[in-house]
Design a protein around this motif. Structure first.
Motif, PDB file in Angstrom:
ATOM      1  N   TYR A   1      47.908  47.294  46.658  1.00  0.00           N
ATOM      2  CA  TYR A   1      47.479  46.399  45.587  1.00  0.00           C
ATOM      3  C   TYR A   1      48.427  46.541  44.385  1.00  0.00           C
ATOM      4  N   ASP A   2      48.824  47.765  44.075  1.00  0.00           N
ATOM      5  CA  ASP A   2      49.795  47.985  42.998  1.00  0.00           C
ATOM      6  C   ASP A   2      51.156  47.398  43.365  1.00  0.00           C
ATOM      7  N   ARG A   3      51.555  47.526  44.603  1.00  0.00           N
ATOM      8  CA  ARG A   3      52.869  47.033  45.029  1.00  0.00           C
ATOM      9  C   ARG A   3      52.969  45.517  44.934  1.00  0.00           C
ATOM     10  N   ILE A   4      51.907  44.815  45.322  1.00  0.00           N
ATOM     11  CA  ILE A   4      51.995  43.355  45.296  1.00  0.00           C
ATOM     12  C   ILE A   4      52.053  42.831  43.867  1.00  0.00           C
ATOM     13  N   LYS A   5      51.458  43.571  42.945  1.00  0.00           N
ATOM     14  CA  LYS A   5      51.497  43.147  41.540  1.00  0.00           C
ATOM     15  C   LYS A   5      52.903  43.249  40.956  1.00  0.00           C
ATOM     16  N   ASN A   6      53.772  44.018  41.622  1.00  0.00           N
ATOM     17  CA  ASN A   6      55.143  44.176  41.139  1.00  0.00           C
ATOM     18  C   ASN A   6      56.085  43.068  41.604  1.00  0.00           C
ATOM     19  N   VAL A   7      55.624  42.224  42.543  1.00  0.00           N
ATOM     20  CA  VAL A   7      56.525  41.194  43.086  1.00  0.00           C
ATOM     21  C   VAL A   7      56.080  39.784  42.733  1.00  0.00           C
ATOM     22  N   THR A   8      54.972  39.629  42.035  1.00  0.00           N
ATOM     23  CA  THR A   8      54.504  38.287  41.704  1.00  0.00           C
ATOM     24  C   THR A   8      53.712  38.296  40.407  1.00  0.00           C
ATOM     25  N   LYS A   9      53.827  37.207  39.684  1.00  0.00           N
ATOM     26  CA  LYS A   9      53.003  37.019  38.490  1.00  0.00           C
ATOM     27  C   LYS A   9      51.635  36.472  38.874  1.00  0.00           C
ATOM     28  N   ASN A  10      51.590  35.908  40.068  1.00  0.00           N
ATOM     29  CA  ASN A  10      50.334  35.332  40.555  1.00  0.00           C
ATOM     30  C   ASN A  10      49.563  36.410  41.316  1.00  0.00           C
ATOM     31  N   TRP A  11      48.899  37.283  40.568  1.00  0.00           N
ATOM     32  CA  TRP A  11      48.199  38.411  41.168  1.00  0.00           C
ATOM     33  C   TRP A  11      47.083  37.939  42.097  1.00  0.00           C
ATOM     34  N   PRO A  12      46.694  38.785  43.051  1.00  0.00           N
ATOM     35  CA  PRO A  12      45.560  38.429  43.908  1.00  0.00           C
ATOM     36  C   PRO A  12      44.315  38.115  43.081  1.00  0.00           C
ATOM     37  N   LYS A  13      43.600  37.108  43.518  1.00  0.00           N
ATOM     38  CA  LYS A  13      42.387  36.698  42.809  1.00  0.00           C
ATOM     39  C   LYS A  13      41.214  37.539  43.291  1.00  0.00           C
ATOM     40  N   MET A  14      40.527  38.170  42.343  1.00  0.00           N
ATOM     41  CA  MET A  14      39.365  38.994  42.680  1.00  0.00           C
ATOM     42  C   MET A  14      38.136  38.113  42.905  1.00  0.00           C
ATOM     43  N   LEU A  15      37.532  38.257  44.075  1.00  0.00           N
ATOM     44  CA  LEU A  15      36.269  37.574  44.360  1.00  0.00           C
ATOM     45  C   LEU A  15      35.164  38.612  44.257  1.00  0.00           C
ATOM     46  N   SER A  16      34.251  38.407  43.360  1.00  0.00           N
ATOM     47  CA  SER A  16      33.266  39.444  43.041  1.00  0.00           C
ATOM     48  C   SER A  16      31.999  39.350  43.875  1.00  0.00           C
ATOM     49  N   CYS A  17      32.057  38.582  44.941  1.00  0.00           N
ATOM     50  CA  CYS A  17      30.908  38.422  45.842  1.00  0.00           C
ATOM     51  C   CYS A  17      29.740  37.727  45.172  1.00  0.00           C
ATOM     52  N   LYS A  18      30.076  36.881  44.222  1.00  0.00           N
ATOM     53  CA  LYS A  18      29.115  35.927  43.674  1.00  0.00           C
ATOM     54  C   LYS A  18      29.687  34.549  43.979  1.00  0.00           C
ATOM     55  N   ASN A  19      29.089  33.523  43.487  1.00  0.00           N
ATOM     56  CA  ASN A  19      29.550  32.188  43.861  1.00  0.00           C
ATOM     57  C   ASN A  19      30.879  31.855  43.185  1.00  0.00           C
ATOM     58  N   ASP A  20      31.933  32.616  43.574  1.00  0.00           N
ATOM     59  CA  ASP A  20      33.218  32.413  42.925  1.00  0.00           C
ATOM     60  C   ASP A  20      34.305  31.969  43.896  1.00  0.00           C
ATOM     61  N   PHE A  21      33.916  31.460  45.087  1.00  0.00           N
ATOM     62  CA  PHE A  21      34.937  30.887  45.953  1.00  0.00           C
ATOM     63  C   PHE A  21      34.752  29.387  46.118  1.00  0.00           C
ATOM     64  N   GLU A  22      33.807  28.818  45.347  1.00  0.00           N
ATOM     65  CA  GLU A  22      33.548  27.387  45.480  1.00  0.00           C
ATOM     66  C   GLU A  22      34.748  26.550  45.065  1.00  0.00           C
ATOM     67  N   ASP A  23      35.543  27.055  44.125  1.00  0.00           N
ATOM     68  CA  ASP A  23      36.687  26.283  43.651  1.00  0.00           C
ATOM     69  C   ASP A  23      37.950  26.506  44.474  1.00  0.00           C
ATOM     70  N   ILE A  24      37.872  27.339  45.512  1.00  0.00           N
ATOM     71  CA  ILE A  24      39.027  27.548  46.381  1.00  0.00           C
ATOM     72  C   ILE A  24      39.131  26.356  47.342  1.00  0.00           C
ATOM     73  N   VAL A  25      40.249  25.674  47.280  1.00  0.00           N
ATOM     74  CA  VAL A  25      40.462  24.493  48.125  1.00  0.00           C
ATOM     75  C   VAL A  25      41.331  24.883  49.308  1.00  0.00           C
ATOM     76  N   ILE A  26      40.789  24.742  50.505  1.00  0.00           N
ATOM     77  CA  ILE A  26      41.523  25.036  51.731  1.00  0.00           C
ATOM     78  C   ILE A  26      41.585  23.756  52.557  1.00  0.00           C
ATOM     79  N   GLY A  27      42.802  23.250  52.760  1.00  0.00           N
ATOM     80  CA  GLY A  27      42.976  22.021  53.524  1.00  0.00           C
ATOM     81  C   GLY A  27      42.996  22.275  55.015  1.00  0.00           C
ATOM     82  N   ALA A  28      42.744  21.236  55.777  1.00  0.00           N
ATOM     83  CA  ALA A  28      42.729  21.354  57.234  1.00  0.00           C
ATOM     84  C   ALA A  28      44.094  21.728  57.796  1.00  0.00           C
TER      85      ALA A  28
END
Length: 524
Positions: free
Chosen positions: A96-123
């Motif tokens: 997790y620390d290593r990936i933060k060193n190669v991108t400004k777009n850090w992994p998005k934390m999903l807190s196991c509440k209704n916080d993936f509704e805005d994630i758009v995944i196309g077919a």
């Protein structure tokens, strides 16, 4: 190919880090790079959106390694952390620390509440499932289950790392909605048993094993409960023929079976025994089968019972090498009596199928009369009659192993990925297709295994090899007939092709194609 248990995989990882003097993080890096190489070879930098969902254990750590390498190679990656617990593994945190060193777009934390509704995944997108690995021992919570259902609803291509998340290695799942339905699974070092069982195989359409360089001595010397049987495993079983051999060198098969209206079963088994290589084949049937058998298979000798329509007195003056019994036999009282009398005096190796199995089920004390390593070839309903009902595939395998051990028999569980069971060992076949779900294909298998036994193959080897050849022959026939039009006779007709295929080398790209490839790549 050996299929390692969860415990053996953990032991192999531990031993590898010790002997190769690497850390568990280094081993994780190796695994993640292998996944990256697999994807990169196929995508070649294509900017398809890739959504990587990582848990907070070691499976998630693998996903983070993959994400980092995809990002540094310019892929269109979104990384998410399924952050449903505070128990993060050490190697996950390092990556997790290593990936933060190669991108400004850090992994998005999903807190196991209704916080993936805005994630758009196309077919047309790709989902990488790195949420849970082989250590899962309880059903995911409701939020995670909804996330998995979102994967399915998106229709995106889903790639699971090591095992589809939510799937256990040693038991069935409680709710199929709590499991990722993967299009493809990249499994480390070896596939998992659950990829091949009727109740769990549906969770991954295809799989591939990635070599992550686990200690070779450990892989070679460790005995596994399960082996996967492909061409590589059956080639050493094959017995070449000597120039001056003759028909007597390859044994004499006696096929006992048939009743009025079911002589075709004896026909198929007898023809299959010949096609698998038996030197001589004799069919024993009721009188009503005499003319049809003599006419249809001139290579087969025929002995008939005294009765016109059923076998009531198994009596012959030949000395067969092996006997295949039960195909089309029927369950009449007189036939049952003749079957019991036969078992009481017989010492010849046996392959028992169909009504032979049903007669054993009706009177289980007869099982004690079977010669050692008798081969039983039940389909699921016949198996249930022999061992009783089971609650799931794992209990079924446990009961079959106990049954095999108790009576010293080899049990072939027929079906997709047919499984040969002897004592504590399982051998899973990789050939065959749904077109084999047709009348008579089991009779053909009885003949093939009997023919191999007659040629002095060990009973276990004959079963494993016979199932492989039977399925391979059907796969070859499939090319001409398709699933719906494949019939049992076609499997016999292509048995020779199945033998020849054992020695075919994989097709290599043409020289012209190889020469053009670098230029084509440079033009892209």
């Amino acid at each position: 190919m050996k299929l390692f248990s969860k415990e053996q995989i953990y032991e192999g990882d531990k031993l590898t880090t010790e002997l190769q003097k690497i850390s568990s993080t280094d081993l994780m890096e190796r695994a993640g790079i292998q996944i990256f190489n697999w994807i990169h070879m196929r995508m070649q930098g294509a900017q398809v959106p890739i959504h990587i969902f990582c848990g907070i254990g070691n499976n998630g750590g693998d996903g983070l390694v993959l994400a980092r390498h995809l990002i540094t190679h310019g892929y269109n990656v979104e990384t998410y952390i399924v952050n449903c617990s505070d128990k993060r593994s050490k190697d996950f945190l390092i990556n997790y620390d290593r990936i933060k060193n190669v991108t400004k777009n850090w992994p998005k934390m999903l807190s196991c509440k209704n916080d993936f509704e805005d994630i758009v995944i196309g077919a047309d997108d790709i989902i990488v499932d790195a949420v849970f690995g082989i250590g899962l021992n309880r059903s995911p919570n409701a939020w995670v289950q909804k996330l998995f259902q979102k994967f399915s609803a998106s229709k995106a291509f889903t790639l699971s790392i090591d095992i589809p998340s939510g799937l256990y290695t040693d038991k069935v799942v409680e709710d199929e909605k709590a499991v990722v339905h993967a299009n493809y699974t990249l499994s480390f070092q070896s596939p998992k048993l659950v990829f091949f069982l009727p109740e769990t195989a549906k969770y991954t359409v295809q799989w591939e094993a990635l070599d992550i360089n686990i200690d070779r001595d450990y892989l070679m010397k460790t005995e596994t409960e399960v082996e996967l049987i492909s061409k590589h495993e059956v080639l050493p079983i094959y017995k070449p023929r000597e120039k001056f051999s003759h028909k007597g060198s390859f044994g004499h098969v006696l096929i006992i079976g048939g009743s009025y209206g079911k002589i075709g079963a004896v026909n198929l088994a007898s023809r299959a025994a010949l096609s698998s290589g038996a030197g001589l084949v004799t069919a024993y049937s009721p009188k009503c089968g005499y003319h049809s058998l003599q006419t249809a298979i001139p290579e087969v000798m025929v002995i008939t019972d005294d009765d016109e329509t059923h076998i009531i007195n198994i009596n012959y003056d030949i000395e067969p090498t092996v006997i295949g019994i039960g195909v089309g036999l029927g369950l009449s009282a007189r036939t049952a009596k003749a079957f019991e009398a036969f078992l009481k005096r017989n010492t010849t190796p046996l392959v028992i199928d169909a009504d032979g199995l049903n007669l054993l089920s009706k009177k289980k004390t007869l099982l004690k009369l079977l010669p050692e390593k008798t081969i039983l070839t039940p389909h699921p309903k016949e198996l249930e009659r022999l061992i009783g009902k089971w609650s799931d595939d794992f209990e079924k395998l446990k009961k079959v192993k106990a049954f095999s051990k108790k009576y010293d028999v080899i049990v072939l569980i027929k079906g997709a990925n047919s499984i040969t069971v002897y004592n504590e060992k399982l051998y899973i076949n990789t050939t065959g297709n749904p077109g084999m779900a047709t009348a008579g294909s089991g009779d053909v298998l009885t003949g093939v295994i009997s023919g191999l036994l007659a040629q002095a193959y060990d009973p276990l080897a004959a079963t494993i090899f016979g199932v492989y050849l039977h399925g391979k022959s059907a796969d070859i026939s499939l090319e001409d007939y398709g699933y719906q039009s494949l019939i049992a006779s076609h499997i016999i007709e292509t048995m020779g092709d199945a033998y020849i295929d054992l020695f075919k080398q994989p097709e290599q790209p043409k020289v012209e194609e190889q020469a053009q490839q670098p230029q084509e790549q440079s033009n892209k």
